[in-house]
Structures are given as structure tokens and as C-alpha cells.
Design an enzyme around this catalytic site. Structure first.
Site, PDB file in Angstrom:
ATOM      1  N   ARG A 188      29.188  59.646 143.534  1.00  0.00           N
ATOM      2  CA  ARG A 188      29.301  60.774 143.444  1.00  0.00           C
ATOM      3  C   ARG A 188      30.532  61.053 142.419  1.00  0.00           C
ATOM      4  NH1 ARG A 188      27.420  62.625 147.123  1.00  0.00           N
ATOM      5  NH2 ARG A 188      24.887  63.127 146.873  1.00  0.00           N
ATOM      6  N   TYR A 189      31.544  60.723 143.079  1.00  0.00           N
ATOM      7  CA  TYR A 189      33.010  61.050 142.125  1.00  0.00           C
ATOM      8  C   TYR A 189      33.788  60.178 141.955  1.00  0.00           C
ATOM      9  CZ  TYR A 189      31.972  65.666 144.691  1.00  0.00           C
ATOM     10  OH  TYR A 189      31.140  67.000 145.905  1.00  0.00           O
ATOM     11  N   ARG A 209      35.860  58.400 144.749  1.00  0.00           N
ATOM     12  CA  ARG A 209      35.880  57.905 145.955  1.00  0.00           C
ATOM     13  C   ARG A 209      34.332  57.799 145.818  1.00  0.00           C
ATOM     14  NH1 ARG A 209      36.147  64.501 146.694  1.00  0.00           N
ATOM     15  NH2 ARG A 209      37.283  64.151 144.842  1.00  0.00           N
ATOM     16  N   CYS A 243      22.787  56.704 164.823  1.00  0.00           N
ATOM     17  CA  CYS A 243      23.507  57.999 164.988  1.00  0.00           C
ATOM     18  C   CYS A 243      23.640  57.916 166.610  1.00  0.00           C
ATOM     19  CB  CYS A 243      23.083  59.281 164.632  1.00  0.00           C
ATOM     20  SG  CYS A 243      23.073  59.037 162.507  1.00  0.00           S
ATOM     21  N   CYS A 299      20.429  64.940 164.743  1.00  0.00           N
ATOM     22  CA  CYS A 299      19.998  66.665 164.867  1.00  0.00           C
ATOM     23  C   CYS A 299      19.177  67.277 164.053  1.00  0.00           C
ATOM     24  CB  CYS A 299      21.430  66.826 164.215  1.00  0.00           C
ATOM     25  SG  CYS A 299      22.861  66.312 164.080  1.00  0.00           S
ATOM     26  N   CYS A 336      19.280  67.648 160.464  1.00  0.00           N
ATOM     27  CA  CYS A 336      20.348  66.641 159.383  1.00  0.00           C
ATOM     28  C   CYS A 336      20.027  66.269 157.993  1.00  0.00           C
ATOM     29  CB  CYS A 336      20.202  65.078 160.156  1.00  0.00           C
ATOM     30  SG  CYS A 336      21.218  63.425 159.522  1.00  0.00           S
ATOM     31  N   ARG A 393      19.985  63.874 156.321  1.00  0.00           N
ATOM     32  CA  ARG A 393      19.985  62.497 156.102  1.00  0.00           C
ATOM     33  C   ARG A 393      18.673  61.524 157.335  1.00  0.00           C
ATOM     34  NH1 ARG A 393      25.737  60.453 155.142  1.00  0.00           N
ATOM     35  NH2 ARG A 393      25.410  60.891 153.391  1.00  0.00           N
ATOM     36  N   ASP A 421      21.894  72.346 154.577  1.00  0.00           N
ATOM     37  CA  ASP A 421      21.154  70.802 152.913  1.00  0.00           C
ATOM     38  C   ASP A 421      19.831  71.620 153.498  1.00  0.00           C
ATOM     39  OD1 ASP A 421      23.514  70.222 151.710  1.00  0.00           O
ATOM     40  OD2 ASP A 421      24.095  69.226 153.525  1.00  0.00           O
ATOM     41  N   ASP A 462      26.534  72.067 149.229  1.00  0.00           N
ATOM     42  CA  ASP A 462      26.515  70.884 148.541  1.00  0.00           C
ATOM     43  C   ASP A 462      25.141  71.135 148.089  1.00  0.00           C
ATOM     44  OD1 ASP A 462      26.914  67.638 147.771  1.00  0.00           O
ATOM     45  OD2 ASP A 462      27.172  67.412 149.574  1.00  0.00           O
ATOM     46  N   LYS A 519      29.713  69.465 145.217  1.00  0.00           N
ATOM     47  CA  LYS A 519      30.230  70.429 146.650  1.00  0.00           C
ATOM     48  C   LYS A 519      31.013  71.262 146.085  1.00  0.00           C
ATOM     49  CE  LYS A 519      30.326  68.123 151.058  1.00  0.00           C
ATOM     50  NZ  LYS A 519      30.444  66.378 150.796  1.00  0.00           N
TER      51      LYS A 519
END
Length: 369
Positions: free
Chosen positions: A102-103, A106, A115, A119, A122, A124, A283, A320, A327
Site C-alpha cells: 500500500r505504501y 513498506r 488467529c 474478534c 475484525c 479481515r 473499519d 484507514d 491511514k
């Protein structure tokens, strides 16, 4: 591309009890009333469930700030018009499996989509789960080759899923591969494990994180009660390897949407030698509307902490931008402009006109100190 794995968290550190993975187990544990089970089975068919014993032990009642984060709810099947399966466009920004770029400087490396707990908010949630699997050797090799072929990438963020669900051997191999790339100067590991399943942070796993590159761990916690003695011991095991730990949280209705709750959370982080890094605006993943806190309210909550807690305990409140646009910080802001010149608000809400010397710089938003 990937291979399925059967609940790898059951194969490592010993636990008292077993992870709660289905609706009958939640009913038996007293976390879900029997008459709610049929509706929740529909939720379970769409979104994974897992609550490790250490995290389950923190739940005092199903609708408390711990239970809300992890116990399925029928409201998850109601998808709002603005919600989307891939809210920050991970898929669209993935040049090869396992990589998100995305950047410019990085990239994310997602070696697995498993996981320790799942959550209910989440971003994702459409992708993670016990059947999400891990990158097989060939797919991982392709992802590492992509990173080698992009010398502009200076920082690699291990995420997923949760990279601390990997075995020490596999995690260590990935860290060694990254540190062998001359252009990679920084490695980050994003994880919920230290609070969700702290027994997994063994000496062997902590040793696997050691590198001569700049290694950072960013741990996810949303409430002060998550910082149990076991969680603090797990964090200390990481910190003993000279690895700094940052904290990230999500602003969640019913979990931490008050000044006292956020103050408690960030104080608990600092006391555990964790620097609060990001407080994320939720999100818009499918079925998460019950957790939504409006941005205006979030800004007021953060403003309520200014002057109340040390600057060490103040994170960046961030959004985000949906669609993969990156972000951005959301404030709150303290500088105002008016006909009489710049005015700054103090933590108590008082307004102060700036003197002529500082006004020109601050009016432009500059800060050269």
C-alpha cells in the site's frame, strides 16, 4: 497456494482447558443462552469463532467489554450499505499471495490467516479462520522473492492472521530471510497473542524474533482487563530480547467508548512498557455496525484524555480510509483560526490568542523545534 491447518494453536503451549470454537461449547460455558444457539449457528457458518482459555477467563458476563469482542452475535448477519468484505482493499493491493503493498517504503507479509481468537469486529473477518491456512513453502518463497525484488521496501510488517501463531522454527526462518535482504531495515510483528493466549510466548518463540534489524512488536488490546499478570509476563519475555512493543486498539462501542475506559487501557499499556501507538476508527467490515463510534465522538474522547494522562499514553487516533487509500490521523485539533488571528485551546477548553512571534508559524501548521 495455501494449505489448510487444523487449529494450530492447540499444538503448542499447554493450556488449562481448550479453546472454545463452536456454539455448543459457548452454550456449555454459559456464554450463550441455549435459545440463542440456532441463530448463532448461522453466524458461525460465516465467521470463525475461537476464544482461548486465558481470554475466556476474563469474561465476567457475555456483554461485558471482553465478551463483546469475541462472542458471536446475531447482529453480525446484518450488513449495512457502507460495509464491505475487504474494507481497506488488501486484495486489490496484493501483487502476489501473502503480500499487500500500500505504501512505497513498506509492505505487509501475511504468512498465515489463523488467529488465537477471532474478534467480532475484525476487518479481515471474511478471510481469517481455522481453514485460512498458511502460505505453503512455494507461496512463501514467491512472497519473499517479491520483497527481494523491490529494494524500495525498507519495512516489512508480519501480519495475517497472527504471525505469533507460527512455530518458532517457521517464524525464525522468515525473520532470517528478511534480515538477509540488505534493503529491509525494519521488521514489525502485529499480534494479539500476548493478551489472547500469553502461554504461547515461550522463550523459543521470543528468541525467533531476535534479529540485528530493527524489530518492533505491535500488540493489539482493547481493554485494560486484557493486561493480566500472564499477559505482562509474555510481554516482558519479548521486551527482554530488546524488542520494543507498541500498542494498537480499535475504538469500540461498549468496550472502550468512554474516557475512563480509554484512560485505563492506555495506562495499562504504559505500565506494561507498551507505548500506545494507534487508536483505530472501526473499519467498515460486514456485520460490525454495533461497534461503531462516530468520528466526532472519538475526537471528543481523545480530547478528554489530553492533560489527564501522560503524553506517553496518548495514541494517534487514525482512520484507514476505505478503499485502500491509507491511514490518516483524525485529531483532535487544538489550533483554530479566526479574524483576530490564531487561537489555541488548552486541555481544559480555554482559548488563548497566540502572540505575534508564534502566530505566523502556527497558522501555517509548522512546527520546527
Amino acid at each position: 497456494m495455501t494449505r489448510s491447518v487444523n487449529h494450530p494453536q492447540d499444538d503448542f503451549a499447554p493450556q488449562s482447558g481448550r479453546t472454545l470454537r463452536d456454539i455448543p461449547a459457548l452454550v456449555a460455558a454459559g456464554l450463550v443462552p441455549p435459545d440463542a444457539a440456532p441463530a448463532l449457528e448461522d453466524v458461525a457458518r460465516q465467521y470463525a469463532t475461537a476464544i482461548p482459555p486465558a481470554f475466556a477467563a476474563l469474561i465476567e458476563r457475555p456483554d461485558d467489554p471482553i465478551g463483546l469482542q469475541v462472542i458471536p452475535d446475531a447482529a453480525e448477519l446484518a450488513v449495512a450499505a457502507h460495509e464491505r468484505a475487504d474494507p481497506i482493499a488488501d486484495d486489490a493491493l496484493s501483487p502476489v499471495p501473502g503480500i499487500v503493498h500500500r505504501y512505497a517504503d513498506r509492505a505487509l507479509l501475511k504468512p498465515l490467516l489463523v488467529c488465537p481468537l477471532y474478534c467480532r469486529f475484525c476487518f479481515r473477518r471474511e478471510h481469517v479462520g481455522p481453514d485460512g491456512g498458511v502460505l505453503d513453502d512455494a507461496a512463501l518463497a514467491r512472497a519473499l522473492d517479491w520483497l527481494r525484488d523491490h529494494p524500495a521496501i525498507r519495512e516489512v510488517i508480519l501480519t495475517g492472521g497472527d504471525p505469533l501463531m507460527l512455530s518458532p522454527r517457521r517464524l525464525g526462518a522468515i525473520v532470517r530471510a528478511l534480515e538477509a535482504m540488505p534493503h529491509v531495515t525494519t521488521i514489525r510483528i502485529h499480534s494479539r497473542v500476548p493478551v489472547a493466549d500469553p502461554a504461547r510466548i515461550t522463550d523459543a518463540l521470543a528468541d525467533a524474533m531476535q534479529t540485528d534489524r530493527a524489530m518492533w512488536v505491535v500488540m493489539h488490546a482493547n481493554h485494560a482487563r486484557e493486561f493480566t499478570p500472564a499477559a505482562r509476563a509474555a510481554l516482558r519475555r519479548i521486551q527482554a530480547r530488546a524488542i520494543p512493543v507498541l500498542g494498537q486498539s480499535v475504538l469500540l462501542r461498549g468496550v472502550n467508548d468512554s474516557v475512563p475506559a480509554l484512560e485505563g487501557l492506555f495506562r495499562a499499556m504504559v505500565e506494561a512498557r507498551v507505548k500506545p501507538y494507534y487508536l483505530h476508527q472501526l473499519d467498515p467490515a460486514p456485520g460490525t455496525a454495533r461497534f461503531h463510534v462516530p468520528i466526532a465522538e472519538g475526537r471528543r474522547l481523545l480530547a478528554g484524555l489530553r492533560g489527564r494522562v501522560t503524553g506517553l499514553a496518548w495514541p494517534t487516533y487514525t482512520l484507514d480510509i476505505p478503499g485502500g487509500h491509507g491511514k490518516v490521523p483524525l485529531g483532535p485539533d487544538y489550533l483554530e483560526t479566526g479574524d483576530g488571528g490564531p487561537v489555541v485551546r488548552d486541555p481544559a477548553g480555554g482559548r488563548h490568542k497566540l502572540d505575534a512571534e508564534s502566530a505566523p508559524n502556527l497558522a501555517l501548521g509548522a512546527r520546527e523545534r
